[in-house]
Every structure is written in C-alpha cells, then in structure tokens.
Design an enzyme around this catalytic site. Sequence first.
Site, PDB file in Angstrom:
ATOM      1  N   ALA A   1     -10.257   9.845  -2.433  1.00 10.67           N
ATOM      2  CA  ALA A   1      -9.886   9.695  -1.023  1.00 10.67           C
ATOM      3  C   ALA A   1      -9.497   8.263  -0.696  1.00 10.67           C
ATOM      4  O   ALA A   1      -9.524   7.848   0.451  1.00 10.67           O
ATOM      5  CB  ALA A   1     -11.048  10.144  -0.142  1.00 10.67           C
ATOM      6  N   SER A   2      -9.131   7.500  -1.718  1.00 12.80           N
ATOM      7  CA  SER A   2      -8.786   6.104  -1.494  1.00 12.80           C
ATOM      8  C   SER A   2      -7.285   5.938  -1.307  1.00 12.80           C
ATOM      9  O   SER A   2      -6.501   6.727  -1.812  1.00 12.80           O
ATOM     10  CB  SER A   2      -9.244   5.280  -2.704  1.00 12.80           C
ATOM     11  N   CYS A   3      -6.869   4.909  -0.541  1.00 16.19           N
ATOM     12  CA  CYS A   3      -5.445   4.634  -0.347  1.00 16.19           C
ATOM     13  C   CYS A   3      -4.946   3.607  -1.350  1.00 16.19           C
ATOM     14  O   CYS A   3      -3.793   3.212  -1.326  1.00 16.19           O
ATOM     15  CB  CYS A   3      -5.183   4.118   1.063  1.00 16.19           C
ATOM     16  N   ILE A   4      -5.810   3.125  -2.196  1.00 12.25           N
ATOM     17  CA  ILE A   4      -5.411   2.107  -3.163  1.00 12.25           C
ATOM     18  C   ILE A   4      -5.191   2.758  -4.527  1.00 12.25           C
ATOM     19  O   ILE A   4      -6.120   3.282  -5.107  1.00 12.25           O
ATOM     20  CB  ILE A   4      -6.481   1.003  -3.319  1.00 12.25           C
TER      21      ILE A   4
ATOM     22  N   ILE B   1       0.836  -1.205   0.000  1.00 12.53           N
ATOM     23  CA  ILE B   1       0.000   0.000   0.000  1.00 12.53           C
ATOM     24  C   ILE B   1       0.872   1.257   0.000  1.00 12.53           C
ATOM     25  O   ILE B   1       0.578   2.220  -0.707  1.00 12.53           O
ATOM     26  CB  ILE B   1      -0.989  -0.034   1.189  1.00 12.53           C
TER      27      ILE B   1
END
Lengths: 174, 103
Positions: B100-103, A40
């Site tokens: 706003a996603s971390c992926i 990530i």
Amino acid sequence: MPDTMVKTDAAAQKVEKHPVKKVLVICARGTLEDVYASLIMANGALMEGMEAKMFFTFFGLEAIRKGNSDNLHTATVGNPAFMRNLPTMVGGLPGFEALASSMMKKEMEKLDIPPVSEFLEIIDASGGEIYACKLAADMFHLKREDLIDEVKDIITVGEMYALAEGEGAQIIFV
Amino acid sequence: MSEVLIAGKSVSVNEEGYLTDPSQWNREIAEQIAAEVNITLTPKHWEVLEYLREKQQAGEMLNIRKIGKSGIVDIKEFYQLFPGGPLKNASKIAGIPKPASCI
C-alpha cells in the site's frame, strides 16, 4: 442508463478498459514539492508495470543539475498553503526557507521517501528514462556534463513529444 | 474475497488475487501464481520472496527503496526478476497483501 446488472468477475473483465501504459512526466519547477510530485508519479508508474519517462525543463533542471538534486527548497514566501498562520515576512527571514525545507526532508525520510538524488537513481535503475530540455539547458548555460549521469539526453520539445508516442500514453505536466 | 483452488489447496484471495491469509501460502502456490504472470521461480526469486514474507510478518511497510537496500537484489535485478509491476507481482507470489505504499 444505469447498469443495474450485478457483474460476475468474468463479465467485469469483459468491460473494455483503456489502461495507462506509459507516462511522460514533465517537471518544469524546481521546488521540493513539485520535484517530488514528479518523481513519485514516475516511480509509481514504473512500479505498476508502466513505462515512465521524465522531462525536466526550466527550473526543473535544478533537480538534475549535478550536486544540486538534494539542495532543493520549498517556498516559504508566496506559498499561502505553507503554515497558514505564518506571517509572510517571517517566511522571508534569512535561513527560514532552508530550515523549513530541511524539516520537510526529515518528515519525508520518516516515510522512507528517498532524497531526490537517490530517487532519480531508483527511477533510472527501474527502467525509467530521464531527459533534459534543450532550450532550458541552453538558457541556463548547462551542458551534458553539468547534469547527473542518469540523464539520458538533452532533447528538443519535438523529441519530447515522441517520448509519449503509443497507445495508452499520458503526459503529466508539473 | 473468495475461495479459490491454487495448486490443489483451497485458499482465500481478494478480488485482485492476493492471498488474504499469508499462512495459507506454500511453495506450490507460489509457483502456480508465478506461472500465471509468466515467471519461473529461480533460487534468487525465492530469496526475494522469503525476504518479503519476513518483512511483512515483522509489520514493515514494503517499498522499492527497501528492496534496493535489502542486500538481496538491487532495483534493476528486482525489475528483471518480477517484470510488469515488480513489488505487486512479487507480493502476490509471496502470498502477502498488495503493498500500500506510493514509493
């Protein structure tokens, strides 16, 4: 001294920033959560327009061993943060770790977090580079053909440091 | 949040330059924002932008995995089309909020 001036946009932009331009993520662990943390952070860097390199060493190699990427587990024993009220001995029952890991993977799928193998493909397609540690590969008797196709090379620690050359580069150890 | 003039139209943007109201967006605005990040929009770019706007309007969370499975571009191509933070740049040009996603 506190800066009490209200900055306008133009003034704010003049403040010297030292943005991170490149990350080298070293993944030395083979548990599900540590591998995901590494993936990530590397993917997140690429998505921000930074460069990202990954270096897998020791048990981290399990994540890039051909056919093994999606078989990683989370520790249910010796992991006090995992289900606090669970007696350690229960965590050690046969099949428990596999069950807990598959439950975690299901939760991740709900959040659209890709399986490890797909995540590695995404990072590779995004221009990220994946490397394996030579010493650890030798120790576990792993050759290039034992590792996933996305692995760019098996390199020494010196070569690993060279990956982090340049201004604005950061090394992250997991 | 502030009002700025993009391509002759007054639109509201946040402090990072993302349009706060996707309905204020038009093609000229997209072209001007793209030019600011050194991107010249091709038909392929437009396909991606339309896809992003569609998904955003449908309330779907956008991330790199979804783009790769969109059937419009693969991930490699997406990075080539929108270099330097692809989903951020593409969202800005498409006039939708920053993902706003971390992926």
